[in-house]
Design a protein around this motif. Sequence first.
Motif, short mmCIF file in Angstrom:
data_model
loop_
_atom_site.label_atom_id
_atom_site.label_comp_id
_atom_site.label_asym_id
_atom_site.label_seq_id
_atom_site.Cartn_x
_atom_site.Cartn_y
_atom_site.Cartn_z
N HIS A 10 0.86 -1.18 0.00
CA HIS A 10 0.00 0.00 0.00
C HIS A 10 0.90 1.24 0.00
O HIS A 10 1.78 1.34 -0.86
CB HIS A 10 -0.98 -0.05 1.17
CG HIS A 10 -2.21 0.76 0.94
ND1 HIS A 10 -3.02 0.58 -0.17
CD2 HIS A 10 -2.77 1.77 1.65
CE1 HIS A 10 -4.01 1.45 -0.12
NE2 HIS A 10 -3.88 2.18 0.97
N ALA A 11 0.69 2.19 0.92
CA ALA A 11 1.51 3.41 0.92
C ALA A 11 2.58 3.37 2.00
O ALA A 11 3.18 4.40 2.32
CB ALA A 11 0.62 4.63 1.12
N HIS A 62 -4.49 5.34 5.46
CA HIS A 62 -3.25 6.13 5.54
C HIS A 62 -3.00 6.62 6.96
O HIS A 62 -1.86 6.61 7.42
CB HIS A 62 -3.32 7.31 4.57
CG HIS A 62 -3.33 6.90 3.14
ND1 HIS A 62 -2.20 6.95 2.34
CD2 HIS A 62 -4.32 6.38 2.37
CE1 HIS A 62 -2.51 6.49 1.13
NE2 HIS A 62 -3.79 6.14 1.12
N ASP A 151 -1.44 10.32 -1.28
CA ASP A 151 -2.46 10.16 -2.31
C ASP A 151 -2.66 11.52 -2.94
O ASP A 151 -2.86 12.51 -2.22
CB ASP A 151 -3.78 9.68 -1.70
CG ASP A 151 -4.20 8.30 -2.18
OD1 ASP A 151 -3.54 7.77 -3.09
OD2 ASP A 151 -5.17 7.76 -1.65
N PRO A 171 1.86 6.86 -5.93
CA PRO A 171 0.74 5.93 -5.98
C PRO A 171 0.32 5.67 -7.42
O PRO A 171 0.24 6.61 -8.22
CB PRO A 171 -0.36 6.67 -5.21
CG PRO A 171 -0.04 8.12 -5.40
CD PRO A 171 1.46 8.19 -5.45
N GLY A 174 -5.05 1.59 -6.42
CA GLY A 174 -5.88 1.77 -5.24
C GLY A 174 -6.33 0.43 -4.71
O GLY A 174 -5.62 -0.56 -4.79
N HIS A 183 -6.69 11.11 -7.47
CA HIS A 183 -5.84 9.92 -7.43
C HIS A 183 -4.96 9.88 -8.67
O HIS A 183 -5.31 10.43 -9.72
CB HIS A 183 -6.68 8.64 -7.40
CG HIS A 183 -7.51 8.46 -6.18
ND1 HIS A 183 -8.75 9.05 -6.03
CD2 HIS A 183 -7.29 7.77 -5.03
CE1 HIS A 183 -9.27 8.72 -4.87
NE2 HIS A 183 -8.40 7.94 -4.24
N HIS A 205 1.08 1.92 -3.46
CA HIS A 205 -0.37 2.08 -3.36
C HIS A 205 -1.11 1.26 -4.42
O HIS A 205 -1.97 1.78 -5.14
CB HIS A 205 -0.75 3.57 -3.45
CG HIS A 205 -2.07 3.91 -2.84
ND1 HIS A 205 -3.27 3.49 -3.35
CD2 HIS A 205 -2.38 4.65 -1.75
CE1 HIS A 205 -4.25 3.96 -2.61
NE2 HIS A 205 -3.75 4.65 -1.61
N TYR A 206 -0.77 0.01 -4.51
CA TYR A 206 -1.49 -0.91 -5.40
C TYR A 206 -1.14 -2.33 -4.96
O TYR A 206 -0.14 -2.58 -4.29
CB TYR A 206 -1.08 -0.71 -6.87
CG TYR A 206 0.25 -1.34 -7.22
CD1 TYR A 206 0.31 -2.57 -7.86
CD2 TYR A 206 1.46 -0.72 -6.88
CE1 TYR A 206 1.53 -3.17 -8.16
CE2 TYR A 206 2.67 -1.30 -7.17
CZ TYR A 206 2.71 -2.52 -7.81
OH TYR A 206 3.91 -3.11 -8.09
#
Length: 257
Positions: A10-11, A62, A151, A171, A174, A183, A205-206
């Motif tokens: 993710h982030a 987040h 984001d 990112p 999602g 986004h 972020h994926y």
Amino acid sequence: MPVEITWWGHATCTVVDSDVRVLTDPLFARRLAHLRRRRGAVPPESARRVEVALVSHLHADHLHVPSLALLAPDTRVLVPRGAPRAVPGLRRLSHLRLVEVAPGDETRVGDLVVRAVPARHDGRRLPVGPHRAPALGYVVEGEARTYFAGDTGLFDTMAEDVGPVDVALLPVGGWGPYLGEGHLDAGRAAEALARLAPRSAVPVHYGTYWPIGMDAVRPHEFHAPGDEFVRLAAAYAPGVTVHRLGHGERVRPEVAR
């Protein structure tokens, strides 16, 4: 020591620069509301031991209060200005040193300077309601200048506001098949890369969390953004080296000397 980037999913990334460990948008959950972690292990306990954590905005994937609660005592945590008022759970994290920041603010951590920069993204905690704070990105400046976008969507002053950087953590997807305004998908992230012109980039972020029950629905939307970003970055910004990391993998990107 060379700059080192680890992507946990993710982030959430660890950036090590000038012997300072920085953690972005900590998320250590196997499940979050309707999302389940589908790729990669939860970051190990060692990932919680950092000098500073950066929180980009209020959305729960987040700004995840239970994950922040796992950070070591006295960890400095940078949050958007107004976040403790909007998210009361933050005020219970008395073992942490919360620092509220807004675009343009600089925070020194050891030999690093962390600068908050604007982002174009919904700053609300929930899709409806009054609780909000500005969405942010951050530039970590030490041996390298590393941009963590959080984001964001594209915006006209992105290159000017972020400034010259060596590494961009962008990112590219999602946790659902469709990304709305505010986004970056793989194509818009490649365009951002062309504007920013760093030496290196890491897509984030994926491919980590996916809605429960949607495993068989358009699964390529979940897995593909990293490879799609690599392909489009080669067309939009051929001078940038893209490191597509697997979960838990790390890289020491080339930086200017």
